[in-house]
Motif scaffolding. Structure first.
Motif, PDB file in Angstrom:
ATOM      1  N   TYR A 233     -19.066  17.750 -22.878  1.00  0.00           N
ATOM      2  CA  TYR A 233     -17.644  17.807 -23.148  1.00  0.00           C
ATOM      3  C   TYR A 233     -17.424  18.180 -24.606  1.00  0.00           C
ATOM      4  O   TYR A 233     -18.259  17.883 -25.474  1.00  0.00           O
ATOM      5  CB  TYR A 233     -16.976  16.453 -22.897  1.00  0.00           C
ATOM      6  CG  TYR A 233     -16.790  16.101 -21.438  1.00  0.00           C
ATOM      7  CD1 TYR A 233     -17.825  15.539 -20.699  1.00  0.00           C
ATOM      8  CD2 TYR A 233     -15.579  16.338 -20.797  1.00  0.00           C
ATOM      9  CE1 TYR A 233     -17.654  15.209 -19.366  1.00  0.00           C
ATOM     10  CE2 TYR A 233     -15.397  16.012 -19.463  1.00  0.00           C
ATOM     11  CZ  TYR A 233     -16.434  15.443 -18.759  1.00  0.00           C
ATOM     12  OH  TYR A 233     -16.264  15.131 -17.432  1.00  0.00           O
TER      13      TYR A 233
ATOM     14  N   GLN B  37     -14.390  17.988 -27.777  1.00  0.00           N
ATOM     15  CA  GLN B  37     -13.125  17.418 -28.209  1.00  0.00           C
ATOM     16  C   GLN B  37     -12.710  18.086 -29.520  1.00  0.00           C
ATOM     17  O   GLN B  37     -13.335  17.863 -30.566  1.00  0.00           O
ATOM     18  CB  GLN B  37     -13.239  15.905 -28.412  1.00  0.00           C
ATOM     19  CG  GLN B  37     -11.919  15.233 -28.741  1.00  0.00           C
ATOM     20  CD  GLN B  37     -12.054  13.729 -28.910  1.00  0.00           C
ATOM     21  OE1 GLN B  37     -13.087  13.225 -29.364  1.00  0.00           O
ATOM     22  NE2 GLN B  37     -11.032  12.976 -28.533  1.00  0.00           N
TER      23      GLN B  37
ATOM     24  N   GLU C   4     -16.003  18.027 -31.855  1.00  0.00           N
ATOM     25  CA  GLU C   4     -17.005  17.012 -31.554  1.00  0.00           C
ATOM     26  C   GLU C   4     -17.489  17.244 -30.124  1.00  0.00           C
ATOM     27  O   GLU C   4     -16.687  17.513 -29.219  1.00  0.00           O
ATOM     28  CB  GLU C   4     -16.428  15.606 -31.706  1.00  0.00           C
ATOM     29  CG  GLU C   4     -17.481  14.516 -31.673  1.00  0.00           C
ATOM     30  CD  GLU C   4     -17.023  13.201 -32.294  1.00  0.00           C
ATOM     31  OE1 GLU C   4     -15.819  13.042 -32.541  1.00  0.00           O
ATOM     32  OE2 GLU C   4     -17.895  12.335 -32.530  1.00  0.00           O
TER      33      GLU C   4
ATOM     34  N   PHE D 229     -19.833  15.959 -26.809  1.00  0.00           N
ATOM     35  CA  PHE D 229     -20.355  14.771 -26.146  1.00  0.00           C
ATOM     36  C   PHE D 229     -21.166  15.164 -24.922  1.00  0.00           C
ATOM     37  O   PHE D 229     -20.720  15.947 -24.093  1.00  0.00           O
ATOM     38  CB  PHE D 229     -19.213  13.852 -25.686  1.00  0.00           C
ATOM     39  CG  PHE D 229     -18.411  13.266 -26.800  1.00  0.00           C
ATOM     40  CD1 PHE D 229     -17.282  13.913 -27.272  1.00  0.00           C
ATOM     41  CD2 PHE D 229     -18.772  12.053 -27.366  1.00  0.00           C
ATOM     42  CE1 PHE D 229     -16.529  13.370 -28.301  1.00  0.00           C
ATOM     43  CE2 PHE D 229     -18.030  11.498 -28.390  1.00  0.00           C
ATOM     44  CZ  PHE D 229     -16.906  12.165 -28.864  1.00  0.00           C
TER      45      PHE D 229
ATOM     46  N   GLY E 154     -21.772  11.255 -29.452  1.00  0.00           N
ATOM     47  CA  GLY E 154     -21.063  12.428 -29.939  1.00  0.00           C
ATOM     48  C   GLY E 154     -21.716  13.045 -31.153  1.00  0.00           C
ATOM     49  O   GLY E 154     -22.477  12.398 -31.883  1.00  0.00           O
TER      50      GLY E 154
ATOM     51  N   GLN F 297     -12.659   5.015 -27.723  1.00  0.00           N
ATOM     52  CA  GLN F 297     -13.384   5.905 -28.613  1.00  0.00           C
ATOM     53  C   GLN F 297     -13.281   5.388 -30.038  1.00  0.00           C
ATOM     54  O   GLN F 297     -12.178   5.202 -30.566  1.00  0.00           O
ATOM     55  CB  GLN F 297     -12.836   7.336 -28.557  1.00  0.00           C
ATOM     56  CG  GLN F 297     -13.631   8.302 -29.419  1.00  0.00           C
ATOM     57  CD  GLN F 297     -13.132   9.730 -29.311  1.00  0.00           C
ATOM     58  OE1 GLN F 297     -11.974   9.984 -29.022  1.00  0.00           O
ATOM     59  NE2 GLN F 297     -14.024  10.677 -29.549  1.00  0.00           N
TER      60      GLN F 297
ATOM     61  N   HIS G 108     -19.445   5.458 -32.388  1.00  0.00           N
ATOM     62  CA  HIS G 108     -19.798   4.876 -31.079  1.00  0.00           C
ATOM     63  C   HIS G 108     -19.525   5.817 -29.924  1.00  0.00           C
ATOM     64  O   HIS G 108     -19.929   5.536 -28.797  1.00  0.00           O
ATOM     65  CB  HIS G 108     -19.020   3.571 -30.854  1.00  0.00           C
ATOM     66  CG  HIS G 108     -19.427   2.462 -31.777  1.00  0.00           C
ATOM     67  ND1 HIS G 108     -20.522   1.659 -31.546  1.00  0.00           N
ATOM     68  CD2 HIS G 108     -18.883   2.037 -32.930  1.00  0.00           C
ATOM     69  CE1 HIS G 108     -20.633   0.780 -32.519  1.00  0.00           C
ATOM     70  NE2 HIS G 108     -19.657   0.983 -33.378  1.00  0.00           N
ATOM     71  N   GLY G 109     -18.870   6.915 -30.182  1.00  0.00           N
ATOM     72  CA  GLY G 109     -18.541   7.816 -29.097  1.00  0.00           C
ATOM     73  C   GLY G 109     -17.555   7.185 -28.134  1.00  0.00           C
ATOM     74  O   GLY G 109     -16.683   6.407 -28.539  1.00  0.00           O
ATOM     75  N   LEU G 110     -17.705   7.494 -26.874  1.00  0.00           N
ATOM     76  CA  LEU G 110     -16.860   6.898 -25.843  1.00  0.00           C
ATOM     77  C   LEU G 110     -17.643   5.822 -25.121  1.00  0.00           C
ATOM     78  O   LEU G 110     -18.761   6.055 -24.675  1.00  0.00           O
ATOM     79  CB  LEU G 110     -16.414   7.955 -24.820  1.00  0.00           C
ATOM     80  CG  LEU G 110     -15.179   8.747 -25.200  1.00  0.00           C
ATOM     81  CD1 LEU G 110     -15.548   9.863 -26.147  1.00  0.00           C
ATOM     82  CD2 LEU G 110     -14.485   9.297 -23.967  1.00  0.00           C
TER      83      LEU G 110
END
Lengths: 110, 113
Positions: free
Chosen positions: A36, A38, A88, A90, A103, B37, B41-43
């Motif tokens: 993904y 962002q 960013e 992911f 990320g 988010q 830590h990202g998601l």
């Protein structure tokens, strides 16, 4: 527990440079993997996905990823980045629920 | 864009107060997810739902509860908000779970003061 890890935290490139972002997964069962993107201030958008079949997956905006089962990896690549790729990125995957890596920020300088 | 609406988009609340975030979809997808988010830590998955009244915990579920009484709505409740719950919250939907891609809402920025 299933997990997805990303190797890079912040990558800075010049336009036209090549990009490779690492992703490793750690879970069994059905392997479904995603990348993904962002963009600043926006929500996540799907770049590409792998479910089965051809391990080389092509996505939008010239991105591709290669699934290597023996290495538990799903690395993202782009041969020539543009300033507009600043975002960013992911990696995500899972066999029952969707989990994300932490990320990686990409900055592309013009 | 997928038909996902998160509300509110921004909220500032005080420590100790309850807060409910809403995710509404028009796609009739079975799976719905709540993520938070945070930088570094990202998601991280808070809770997810695989059908009406069917929910399960994610990796950071402490302090959160969810409810899904209708296919289109998935509510996330912070029972007693704490400063550590200051974050951006994203809702996502998918038609068949991880066998298909997830589509994300625009996010809710929550600040707990």
């Amino acid at each position: 527990a299933q997990s997805v890890s990303q190797h890079n935290h912040h990558v800075i490139l010049s336009e036209a440079a090549s990009l490779e972002l690492g992703c490793n997964y750690s879970y069994g069962g059905t392997v479904n993997l995603f990348w993904y993107v962002q963009y600043p201030g926006q929500h996540l958008q799907l770049l590409l996905k792998y479910f089965s079949g051809d391990p080389l997956v092509k996505g939008i905006k010239g991105f591709e990823a290669e699934f290597i089962k023996s290495k538990f990896s799903f690395n993202l690549r782009k041969p020539s980045v543009q300033w507009s790729d600043t975002a960013e990125y992911f990696c995500a995957g899972g066999s029952e629920k969707l989990v994300f890596g932490k990320g990686m920020k990409l900055t592309v300088n013009p | 864009d997928a038909g996902i609406t998160q509300s509110p988009r921004h909220k500032v609340t005080e420590t100790g107060t309850p807060v409910t975030l809403r995710c509404h979809q028009t796609e009739n997808h079975r799976y719905m997810y709540w993520y938070r988010q945070d930088p570094g830590h990202g998601l991280r998955l808070i809770h997810y739902s695989y059908g009406v009244k069917d929910t399960d915990k994610g990796e950071v579920s402490d302090g959160y509860s969810v409810s899904r009484s209708k296919t289109e709505d998935f509510l996330l409740t912070l029972e007693s908000a704490t400063s550590s719950q200051t974050s951006v919250y994203f809702c996502a939907i998918s038609p068949r779970g991880v066998n298909t891609e997830a589509f994300f809402g625009q996010g809710t920025r929550l600040t707990v003061v």
